[in-house]
Design a protein around this motif. Sequence first.
Motif, PDB file in Angstrom:
ATOM      1  N   ASN A   1     -17.660  51.767  19.785  1.00  0.00           N
ATOM      2  CA  ASN A   1     -17.325  50.856  20.890  1.00  0.00           C
ATOM      3  C   ASN A   1     -15.910  50.314  20.747  1.00  0.00           C
ATOM      4  O   ASN A   1     -15.156  50.201  21.727  1.00  0.00           O
ATOM      5  N   MET A   2     -15.556  49.941  19.530  1.00  0.00           N
ATOM      6  CA  MET A   2     -14.221  49.399  19.302  1.00  0.00           C
ATOM      7  C   MET A   2     -13.159  50.452  19.607  1.00  0.00           C
ATOM      8  O   MET A   2     -12.105  50.140  20.175  1.00  0.00           O
ATOM      9  N   THR A   3     -13.463  51.696  19.247  1.00  0.00           N
ATOM     10  CA  THR A   3     -12.516  52.780  19.542  1.00  0.00           C
ATOM     11  C   THR A   3     -12.299  52.924  21.043  1.00  0.00           C
ATOM     12  O   THR A   3     -11.149  53.024  21.528  1.00  0.00           O
ATOM     13  N   HIS A   4     -13.393  52.911  21.802  1.00  0.00           N
ATOM     14  CA  HIS A   4     -13.275  53.000  23.261  1.00  0.00           C
ATOM     15  C   HIS A   4     -12.532  51.794  23.828  1.00  0.00           C
ATOM     16  O   HIS A   4     -11.689  51.943  24.726  1.00  0.00           O
ATOM     17  N   GLU A   5     -12.865  50.592  23.301  1.00  0.00           N
ATOM     18  CA  GLU A   5     -12.245  49.380  23.823  1.00  0.00           C
ATOM     19  C   GLU A   5     -10.744  49.349  23.533  1.00  0.00           C
ATOM     20  O   GLU A   5      -9.939  48.927  24.382  1.00  0.00           O
TER      21      GLU A   5
ATOM     22  N   THR B   1      -8.303  52.004  25.580  1.00  0.00           N
ATOM     23  CA  THR B   1      -7.897  51.729  26.966  1.00  0.00           C
ATOM     24  C   THR B   1      -6.596  50.940  27.038  1.00  0.00           C
ATOM     25  O   THR B   1      -5.636  51.366  27.713  1.00  0.00           O
ATOM     26  N   PRO B   2      -6.462  49.768  26.371  1.00  0.00           N
ATOM     27  CA  PRO B   2      -5.169  49.059  26.460  1.00  0.00           C
ATOM     28  C   PRO B   2      -4.033  49.811  25.784  1.00  0.00           C
ATOM     29  O   PRO B   2      -2.891  49.785  26.261  1.00  0.00           O
ATOM     30  N   ILE B   3      -4.361  50.516  24.694  1.00  0.00           N
ATOM     31  CA  ILE B   3      -3.294  51.276  24.031  1.00  0.00           C
ATOM     32  C   ILE B   3      -2.785  52.383  24.947  1.00  0.00           C
ATOM     33  O   ILE B   3      -1.561  52.627  25.058  1.00  0.00           O
ATOM     34  N   ALA B   4      -3.714  53.046  25.615  1.00  0.00           N
ATOM     35  CA  ALA B   4      -3.304  54.115  26.541  1.00  0.00           C
ATOM     36  C   ALA B   4      -2.483  53.557  27.695  1.00  0.00           C
ATOM     37  O   ALA B   4      -1.475  54.164  28.120  1.00  0.00           O
ATOM     38  N   SER B   5      -2.866  52.396  28.211  1.00  0.00           N
ATOM     39  CA  SER B   5      -2.129  51.792  29.330  1.00  0.00           C
ATOM     40  C   SER B   5      -0.725  51.405  28.896  1.00  0.00           C
ATOM     41  O   SER B   5       0.265  51.651  29.612  1.00  0.00           O
ATOM     42  N   ILE B   6      -0.613  50.760  27.716  1.00  0.00           N
ATOM     43  CA  ILE B   6       0.708  50.359  27.218  1.00  0.00           C
ATOM     44  C   ILE B   6       1.564  51.590  26.944  1.00  0.00           C
ATOM     45  O   ILE B   6       2.769  51.635  27.242  1.00  0.00           O
ATOM     46  N   SER B   7       0.929  52.636  26.368  1.00  0.00           N
ATOM     47  CA  SER B   7       1.677  53.864  26.082  1.00  0.00           C
ATOM     48  C   SER B   7       2.178  54.517  27.362  1.00  0.00           C
ATOM     49  O   SER B   7       3.324  54.996  27.430  1.00  0.00           O
TER      50      SER B   7
ATOM     51  N   ASP C   1      -0.689  42.457  30.491  1.00  0.00           N
ATOM     52  CA  ASP C   1      -2.139  42.285  30.592  1.00  0.00           C
ATOM     53  C   ASP C   1      -2.883  43.068  29.508  1.00  0.00           C
ATOM     54  O   ASP C   1      -3.821  42.560  28.874  1.00  0.00           O
ATOM     55  N   GLU C   2      -2.442  44.294  29.294  1.00  0.00           N
ATOM     56  CA  GLU C   2      -3.116  45.107  28.286  1.00  0.00           C
ATOM     57  C   GLU C   2      -2.857  44.589  26.880  1.00  0.00           C
ATOM     58  O   GLU C   2      -3.716  44.688  26.000  1.00  0.00           O
ATOM     59  N   SER C   3      -1.680  44.003  26.683  1.00  0.00           N
ATOM     60  CA  SER C   3      -1.377  43.408  25.369  1.00  0.00           C
ATOM     61  C   SER C   3      -2.280  42.197  25.116  1.00  0.00           C
ATOM     62  O   SER C   3      -2.796  42.002  24.006  1.00  0.00           O
ATOM     63  N   LYS C   4      -2.476  41.376  26.170  1.00  0.00           N
ATOM     64  CA  LYS C   4      -3.384  40.236  26.030  1.00  0.00           C
ATOM     65  C   LYS C   4      -4.803  40.694  25.726  1.00  0.00           C
ATOM     66  O   LYS C   4      -5.508  40.109  24.904  1.00  0.00           O
ATOM     67  N   ARG C   5      -5.195  41.734  26.447  1.00  0.00           N
ATOM     68  CA  ARG C   5      -6.549  42.253  26.229  1.00  0.00           C
ATOM     69  C   ARG C   5      -6.715  42.788  24.821  1.00  0.00           C
ATOM     70  O   ARG C   5      -7.735  42.542  24.148  1.00  0.00           O
ATOM     71  N   LEU C   6      -5.698  43.501  24.346  1.00  0.00           N
ATOM     72  CA  LEU C   6      -5.742  44.039  22.988  1.00  0.00           C
ATOM     73  C   LEU C   6      -5.791  42.913  21.966  1.00  0.00           C
ATOM     74  O   LEU C   6      -6.538  42.951  20.987  1.00  0.00           O
ATOM     75  N   ARG C   7      -4.983  41.883  22.198  1.00  0.00           N
ATOM     76  CA  ARG C   7      -4.965  40.740  21.291  1.00  0.00           C
ATOM     77  C   ARG C   7      -6.316  40.019  21.281  1.00  0.00           C
ATOM     78  O   ARG C   7      -6.796  39.562  20.240  1.00  0.00           O
ATOM     79  N   MET C   8      -6.948  39.892  22.460  1.00  0.00           N
ATOM     80  CA  MET C   8      -8.236  39.214  22.551  1.00  0.00           C
ATOM     81  C   MET C   8      -9.321  39.975  21.788  1.00  0.00           C
ATOM     82  O   MET C   8     -10.144  39.377  21.088  1.00  0.00           O
TER      83      MET C   8
END
Length: 520
Positions: free
Chosen positions: A297-301, A304-310, A337-344
């Motif tokens: 689950n953590m890998t999937h979660e 997504t933000p890593i792919a968006s930032i990339s 937004d994706e950075s915030k999500r990743l940080r959260m």
Amino acid sequence: MKKKTITIIAVIMGLSFLALLYLQLEYISEMANMKREQFDESVNRALDQASRNLELNETLRYLEQEVNETNRHAYSVDSIGTRSGVPDGTVQKSHQFSVVGKDGTIYSSFELQTLATRPSQLPKTMILRPEKSSLREASKSLQESVRNRYIYQRALLDEVVYTMLYSASDKPLSERVNFKLLDQDIKAELMNNGIDIPYHFVVTTQDDREVYRCPDYTEKGSKNVYSQVLFRNDPQTKAGIVKVHFPDMNRYIFSSVRYMIPSVVFTLILLITFLFTIAVIFRQKKYSEMKNDFINNMTHELKTPIASISLAAQMLNDESVAKTPSMLQYLGKVTNDESKRLRMLVEKVLQMSMFDRKLAVVKKKEMDLNELVETQAESFAFRVEHTGGRITTEIEAVDSTIYVDETHFPNAISNLLDNAVKYRKPNEELNIHLRTWNEGNFVYFSITDNGLGIKKENQKKIFDQFYRVHTGNVHDVKGFGLGLAYVKNIVTLNEGEIKLESELDKGSTFTIKLPVLTNA
């Protein structure tokens, strides 16, 4: 396959331990029953012999009394006469013996006759020679004398027997039984039969009237009583009963199998240890599966933000893409937004790690629960209305001041609302109802939704870390399985309680109970 193999092995070993324990208990039971039967036989044999000794003692007592102290007497009457049909020189002597009582009753009598020759009739020069007929006469006379003496003695014995038959049984048991001597006989006979443990006894009549009770009598062990009839040949109404019980009988019976008790205890310990080991193995296997699910689950979660930032970074570096102000603004917003999500996501994992290690710092502050609920309802209103439903509040709490962590407690409420949105029924409107109320010195807060609901078998595990309700291989709901575990930790740290009421396909209700802050 591995889990199935472990289960089969565990069942086989468990059944083996149970069978071994059963055989040991059966062996102990058989040994105890055998010892009990031997004990019963020995006690009954000892009591029977003690009863016979009591009757013999009574007989001897009467014999001594009648022979040595009786008022009856024996006397003899002698008479001399001439025997008819014999020469003049021969005379006949008759001896009459009688046994007479004080009242004149003749119990027995017999007559002893002898023959003699007058000396004056014998020639002075006569030499007496023994003849065979004279020897026979002398022997016959001696035998007759012994027989008559036996008849006399038997008459005395008959008198004693008659006295015992007609007078002894008329006496009360307290006079017929020497209780001290009876106690000694019982003890001696028990020891002769291999039983040397304390006992207590009472002597009663046939109608259960108690005649005697030993001085140190106790009721312990009185459920197991051994009875023996005294004077069994007397009329039933005159006979007595001695009742014996042994306070330490059970200890005596199980003394022969006490060496088996450690074996049973060790087997039981091994069985418990085995069951505990199997439970630990299955628990560890379960945690391993949960850990694997968490990693997946953590890998999937995180992907997504890593792919968006990339992707945003690639677009910024791609010269063929026009860098218009709107495009730059969009890429910046996505990156932010994706950075915030990743940080959260990372922070949530770190927070649970801190809770596990008891390193979380709780900063409590006075807060109004009613205001907090209204604020959270407003923040989720858009997401709920987007499904076609709505969120409602019912504020009934009068005393709503609570003392909780100002950061984590609002996040706990936010997690509950977020779960209600995520686990809604597909293609159906979502309705959420928030309510507050008071009971005693506590304030209650509940969140009710009409979502998917939770099965009863999953409700006990829903607050465990990494646990997620299984949805097969479909990864349609994102999360680590940490949200409800986080909520429970926060509520517990703030001295509160949380419970779940849910029914599959009908929705769920989470209720939080918190102490009200009162101004003393």
